[in-house]
Structure formats: structure tokens, C-alpha cells
Design a protein around this motif. Structure first.
Motif, PDB file in Angstrom:
ATOM      1  N   GLY A   1       0.758  -7.481  -0.998  1.00 23.10           N
ATOM      2  CA  GLY A   1       1.196  -6.467  -1.945  1.00 23.10           C
ATOM      3  C   GLY A   1       2.645  -6.644  -2.333  1.00 23.10           C
ATOM      4  O   GLY A   1       3.301  -7.613  -1.961  1.00 23.10           O
ATOM      5  N   HIS A   2       3.127  -5.680  -3.095  1.00 22.60           N
ATOM      6  CA  HIS A   2       4.531  -5.605  -3.508  1.00 22.60           C
ATOM      7  C   HIS A   2       5.083  -4.291  -2.968  1.00 22.60           C
ATOM      8  O   HIS A   2       4.403  -3.257  -3.012  1.00 22.60           O
TER       9      HIS A   2
ATOM     10  N   TYR B   1      -0.566  -0.457  -5.133  1.00 21.15           N
ATOM     11  CA  TYR B   1      -1.808  -1.206  -4.948  1.00 21.15           C
ATOM     12  C   TYR B   1      -1.532  -2.392  -4.033  1.00 21.15           C
ATOM     13  O   TYR B   1      -0.397  -2.823  -3.870  1.00 21.15           O
ATOM     14  N   HIS B   2      -2.583  -2.913  -3.460  1.00 20.64           N
ATOM     15  CA  HIS B   2      -2.484  -4.168  -2.714  1.00 20.64           C
ATOM     16  C   HIS B   2      -3.854  -4.824  -2.684  1.00 20.64           C
ATOM     17  O   HIS B   2      -4.868  -4.217  -3.038  1.00 20.64           O
TER      18      HIS B   2
ATOM     19  N   GLU C   1      -6.722  -7.135  -0.498  1.00 21.38           N
ATOM     20  CA  GLU C   1      -7.192  -7.513   0.832  1.00 21.38           C
ATOM     21  C   GLU C   1      -8.245  -8.596   0.680  1.00 21.38           C
ATOM     22  O   GLU C   1      -9.171  -8.467  -0.124  1.00 21.38           O
TER      23      GLU C   1
ATOM     24  N   THR D   1      -3.156   5.194  -3.391  1.00 21.34           N
ATOM     25  CA  THR D   1      -2.910   3.759  -3.319  1.00 21.34           C
ATOM     26  C   THR D   1      -4.243   3.045  -3.516  1.00 21.34           C
ATOM     27  O   THR D   1      -5.254   3.439  -2.942  1.00 21.34           O
TER      28      THR D   1
ATOM     29  N   PHE E   1       3.348 -12.088  -4.155  1.00 19.29           N
ATOM     30  CA  PHE E   1       2.912 -11.009  -3.274  1.00 19.29           C
ATOM     31  C   PHE E   1       3.487 -11.261  -1.883  1.00 19.29           C
ATOM     32  O   PHE E   1       3.706 -12.403  -1.493  1.00 19.29           O
TER      33      PHE E   1
ATOM     34  N   ARG F   1      -6.542  -0.264  -3.057  1.00 18.62           N
ATOM     35  CA  ARG F   1      -6.746  -1.534  -2.356  1.00 18.62           C
ATOM     36  C   ARG F   1      -7.938  -2.216  -3.030  1.00 18.62           C
ATOM     37  O   ARG F   1      -9.018  -1.659  -3.117  1.00 18.62           O
TER      38      ARG F   1
ATOM     39  N   ILE G   1       1.539  -8.027   3.780  1.00 18.28           N
ATOM     40  CA  ILE G   1       1.848  -6.700   4.315  1.00 18.28           C
ATOM     41  C   ILE G   1       0.989  -6.362   5.531  1.00 18.28           C
ATOM     42  O   ILE G   1       1.205  -5.342   6.173  1.00 18.28           O
TER      43      ILE G   1
END
Length: 130
Positions: free
Chosen positions: A46-47, A52-53, A55, A5, A28, A7, A31
Motif C-alpha cells: 500500500g501507500h 486502499y491496499h 493483498e 479502507t 507500493f 483491500r 505493509i
């Protein structure tokens, strides 16, 4: 082998100003978030199905500054025309107008939007080719 993942993290001076751009404009979801974790406040967006997300953090008592240049980009490839138009319409309804891309390449098949910190996001109406 599963992919990790991703970030993408960066500082900001104003978490509240960024939230409408990424949540309402780019859809988005929040989360995670934290307050005063060793002097930092943060917001993760994120989704549900994406690996991915993002920050965003604010360090209390420190100025983060804005984007170093107009070429610091997040690019989202949306190959289906209808999905791309819906994403652009969502940004406009949320109050964000496209800006001219610094690199004219991104204006050929996409639109660029600038967040409150000056960082840019491209919605590219194309498939990503490796």
C-alpha cells in the motif's frame, strides 16, 4: 462519515515475482506479510496515505491461474502530467514495458502495464470525474 479502507485481494502462484512490479514499479510499500497462515502465504502492499491496499496470497499446493481476461484492470488516475511521467518512468526503470490496452480507450490518455500474473494496471494521465 469516514470512508472504509479498501483491500483488493487476489491469489497468485508467485509472490516473489509480483513484488518488483508493485513495489519497484508502482512504488507500493510492503505493509504486511505472513507465511503459512493455515496454508496461505501473503503479502500486503500500500501507500501510507491511501485508503486502499492490495493483498496477494498463495495457497500452498494449489494453482491460482492467471488473469481471466485483459479487462481485469486496476486504474490509477494521475492528473498531473509530471507525476504521470514519473510513474511511467519508474515502471520502465523497474523493467516493465507498456502493453497495448485491450480497450483502446485506455491508450488515449494512459499506458497499460501487465504484472507477472497477467493482470493489468493502467496509469491514466487524467483526473477521475465522478
Amino acid at each position: 462519515m469516514p470512508y472504509p479502507t479498501l483491500r483488493v485481494a487476489r491469489p497468485t502462484n508467485d509472490l516473489a515475482a509480483l513484488l518488483p512490479f508493485y513495489r519497484d514499479g508502482l512504488s507500493f510499500e510492503v505493509i504486511g506479510q505472513f507465511t503459512d497462515h493455515d496454508g496461505f502465504d501473503g503479502l500486503m502492499l500500500g501507500h501510507a496515505q491511501a485508503p486502499y491496499h492490495l493483498e496477494f496470497t498463495r495457497e500452498r499446493g494449489h494453482a491460482a491461474g492467471g488473469a481471466p481476461s485483459a479487462e481485469h484492470l486496476l486504474i490509477f488516475y494521475l492528473p498531473e502530467a509530471e507525476a504521470w511521467r514519473a510513474a511511467v518512468d519508474r515502471m520502465r526503470r523497474a523493467g516493465f514495458a507498456p502493453v497495448p490496452a485491450h480497450n483502446p480507450y485506455w491508450d488515449q490518455q494512459g499506458l497499460t502495464f501487465q504484472d507477472p500474473d497477467g493482470y493489468r494496471v493502467v496509469l491514466q494521465q487524467a483526473a477521475w470525474a465522478r
